[in-house]
Design an enzyme around this catalytic site. Structure first.
Site, PDB file in Angstrom:
ATOM      1  N   HIS A 389       0.806  -1.220   0.000  1.00  0.00           N
ATOM      2  CA  HIS A 389       0.000   0.000   0.000  1.00  0.00           C
ATOM      3  C   HIS A 389       0.841   1.272   0.000  1.00  0.00           C
ATOM      4  CE1 HIS A 389       0.793  -0.136   4.349  1.00  0.00           C
ATOM      5  NE2 HIS A 389       0.385   1.111   4.417  1.00  0.00           N
ATOM      6  N   ASP A 390       2.026   1.214   0.562  1.00  0.00           N
ATOM      7  CA  ASP A 390       2.866   2.412   0.649  1.00  0.00           C
ATOM      8  C   ASP A 390       4.008   2.414  -0.365  1.00  0.00           C
ATOM      9  OD1 ASP A 390       1.672   4.102   2.449  1.00  0.00           O
ATOM     10  OD2 ASP A 390       2.743   3.322   4.205  1.00  0.00           O
ATOM     11  N   LYS A 393       5.380   5.669  -1.423  1.00  0.00           N
ATOM     12  CA  LYS A 393       6.229   6.442  -0.520  1.00  0.00           C
ATOM     13  C   LYS A 393       7.715   6.248  -0.791  1.00  0.00           C
ATOM     14  CE  LYS A 393       3.344   7.282   3.533  1.00  0.00           C
ATOM     15  NZ  LYS A 393       3.173   7.037   4.980  1.00  0.00           N
ATOM     16  N   HIS A 442      -6.163   3.486   0.812  1.00  0.00           N
ATOM     17  CA  HIS A 442      -6.027   3.371   2.269  1.00  0.00           C
ATOM     18  C   HIS A 442      -6.142   4.696   3.009  1.00  0.00           C
ATOM     19  CE1 HIS A 442      -1.829   4.070   0.984  1.00  0.00           C
ATOM     20  NE2 HIS A 442      -1.618   4.571   2.178  1.00  0.00           N
TER      21      HIS A 442
END
Length: 531
Positions: A389-390, A393, A442
């Site tokens: 999900h990240d 980043k 999310h």
């Protein structure tokens, strides 16, 4: 080195990525985070600076890539490993401060060099994956570089790739220009002196961390024999002045020698042009690079069609033509899980404050999903979405991620782009398209106040609701640079408040509260391995 190449490398800004890459491709994004909040957001390093955020096409306007379409699209049967890691390599590119498609283009260059070496199919397959995944360890030194230079780690890395760091003069200039941007010349000179006092030790340490981490993650993927060693030796030089071990000549794995040349040629051709790339290769022939490999590079110098085609090489389609057809690796479901787990390690290594975040979120999400009665297929999809999900980043500067105070409005707005990057990266993998929207949602909220898609109510799928709850629960339970982690009672209180505000799903929160007693147990060895 020719006067022209010397002038190019001296005038190239070490603090700004090239405005328009010669071969196209998107800029590395700047992805910050907001100040402390009950949703678990916040933080970054004092004095953080950001680059202009990368603007990608709005997924809602792209046919077949809406959240509903991605969720409902039937899963294809089987998937090539090269498709999966080729798409995920875009995340490695932005971590390294390179335009998206850098690894793909490096792979095409390296495989073209291999055409002139008479390598076997097995060797070509190993080379293919060494090139594509050469930067698997790239996130592991981001926090250290950001702290060391007091600067955006992506820009520090970008400038490093354009520097002959074995030259004392070039290295000193690089450190001075890359350190503490915006500060006085005196401050930059002082930082340069401090770095210079421990340059050899620090440089070896930073590169060793990167190489070892990359090789370890490669081993998780069960790649062809020789790939982990090829990744580990990426920064070794022909004359023995490379790192981390100082291997020389034919003692350096052939895969490492080809990958080292291919990636440097790609960087120079993208930042400047093909002519500059060839001048660099000849200037470093016999020092950085195997002379025979530079000769192989010369063999297609005048192939305008090849060099011209690289501007489109970030489409991934070109990869299939270069992978040895008789050794194509196809993944089953368990192997796809391993890829997700491996890249979760890459994501979590970006900052010591999120060293196990993705793995924790996955554990929390799956446990909560089980409590809500999800079936095995849903749980597998949720687990993969949570692990990745990240991934957006990875394009976030550590001056933001590790900041001990609240972010500015500009920094937070840039942060909001990271879910967009997650969606854009994951949807490139056919087998990941079903959960790409879940992973990217999310930060969506029931009342429509979330980002980046602005979904609300029933538009947010059940898996995305669970993931949002797991992400917040992990974030506020874990220590961050700007606050200590909350105890369980406080965590559940915050979650209840967010349900009352119509930010989080009540059913998912109640399911989590039925079992949650804190973050999964993490040993010191696990944290050290993830950092």
């Amino acid at each position: 080195m020719s006067p022209r190449l010397h002038d190019l490398t001296r005038t190239a800004s070490s603090l700004h990525l090239p405005a328009t890459p010669r071969w196209g491709g998107a800029q590395a994004p700047a992805v910050p985070r907001s100040g402390p909040s009950s949703d678990g957001q916040g933080g970054g390093q004092a004095g953080a600076t950001t680059s202009p955020p990368q603007i990608l096409p709005d997924s809602r306007a792209t046919k077949g890539t809406s959240v509903r379409a991605l969720r409902e699209e039937p899963a294809p049967d089987g998937v090539r490993l090269s498709e999966v890691v080729g798409a995920l390599s875009f995340a490695l590119d932005i971590t390294e401060g390179q335009p998206m498609g850098h690894a793909v283009r490096s792979t095409l260059i390296g495989m073209r060099i291999a055409d002139h070496l008479g390598l076997s199919s097995e060797q070509r397959s190993a080379l293919f994956y060494t090139l594509l995944l050469k930067d698997l360890g790239c996130s592991s030194n981001s926090a250290r570089l950001s702290s060391l230079f007091g600067a955006d780690d992506r820009l520090v890395k970008h400038a490093y790739k354009l520097t002959d760091w074995t030259s004392v003069a070039d290295s000193a200039k690089y450190v001075f220009e890359s350190s503490v941007p915006g500060k006085s010349k005196l401050a930059k000179a002082w930082r340069t002196l401090m770095i210079g006092l421990r340059k050899e030790e620090t440089e070896a340490e930073v590169i060793q961390t990167r190489c070892e981490r990359g090789a370890d993650i490669a081993r998780m993927l069960h790649l062809p024999r020789g790939v982990p060693e090829g990744i580990h030796g990426l920064d070794e030089h022909w004359d023995g002045n490379g790192l981390p071990t100082g291997m020389r000549g034919s003692g350096i794995p052939m895969l490492s020698r080809i990958a080292g040349l291919a990636q440097t040629v790609e960087v120079f051709a993208t930042a400047f042009d093909t002519r500059a790339a060839y001048e660099m290769a000849h200037a470093r022939r016999g020092r950085w690079f195997d002379p025979v490999l530079v000769d192989c590079l010369d063999a297609f110098q005048m192939d305008a069609a090849f060099w011209g085609s690289l501007r489109h090489a970030d489409t991934l389609a070109a990869l299939h033509l270069r992978e040895p057809e008789d050794l194509v690796i196809r993944l089953d479901e368990t192997q796809l899980d391993s890829v997700a787990e491996a890249f979760a390690r890459v994501i979590d290594a970006k900052s010591p404050y999120t060293a196990t975040h993705s793995e924790n979120v996955a554990t929390i999400a799956v446990r909560t999903g089980e409590a809500m009665g999800l079936d095995a297929r849903e749980l597998r999809s949720l687990n993969r979405a949570a692990l990745l999900h990240d991934i957006g980043k990875l394009g976030v500067s550590n001056t933001i991620l590790d900041k001990p105070s609240a972010l500015t409005e500009v920094e937070f707005e840039t942060m909001r782009q990271h879910t967009r990057f997650t969606l854009e990266i994951l949807k490139r993998v056919s087998r990941f398209r079903q959960f790409a929207a879940t992973a990217a949602a999310h930060h969506e909220r029931i009342d429509g106040s979330g980002y980046h898609l602005g979904l609300q109510g029933e538009e947010i799928g059940r898996l995305a609701r669970i993931l949002a709850v797991a992400d917040v629960a992990e974030a506020i339970s874990a220590d961050r640079p700007y606050r200590a982690g909350m105890p369980v009672a406080q965590v559940t209180g915050v979650l209840d408040t967010l349900v009352a505000k119509r930010h989080l799903d009540g059913e998912a929160v109640e399911a989590l509260k039925g079992w949650f007693d804190g973050l999964p147990s993490i040993t010191a060895a696990t944290v050290a391995d993830a950092a």
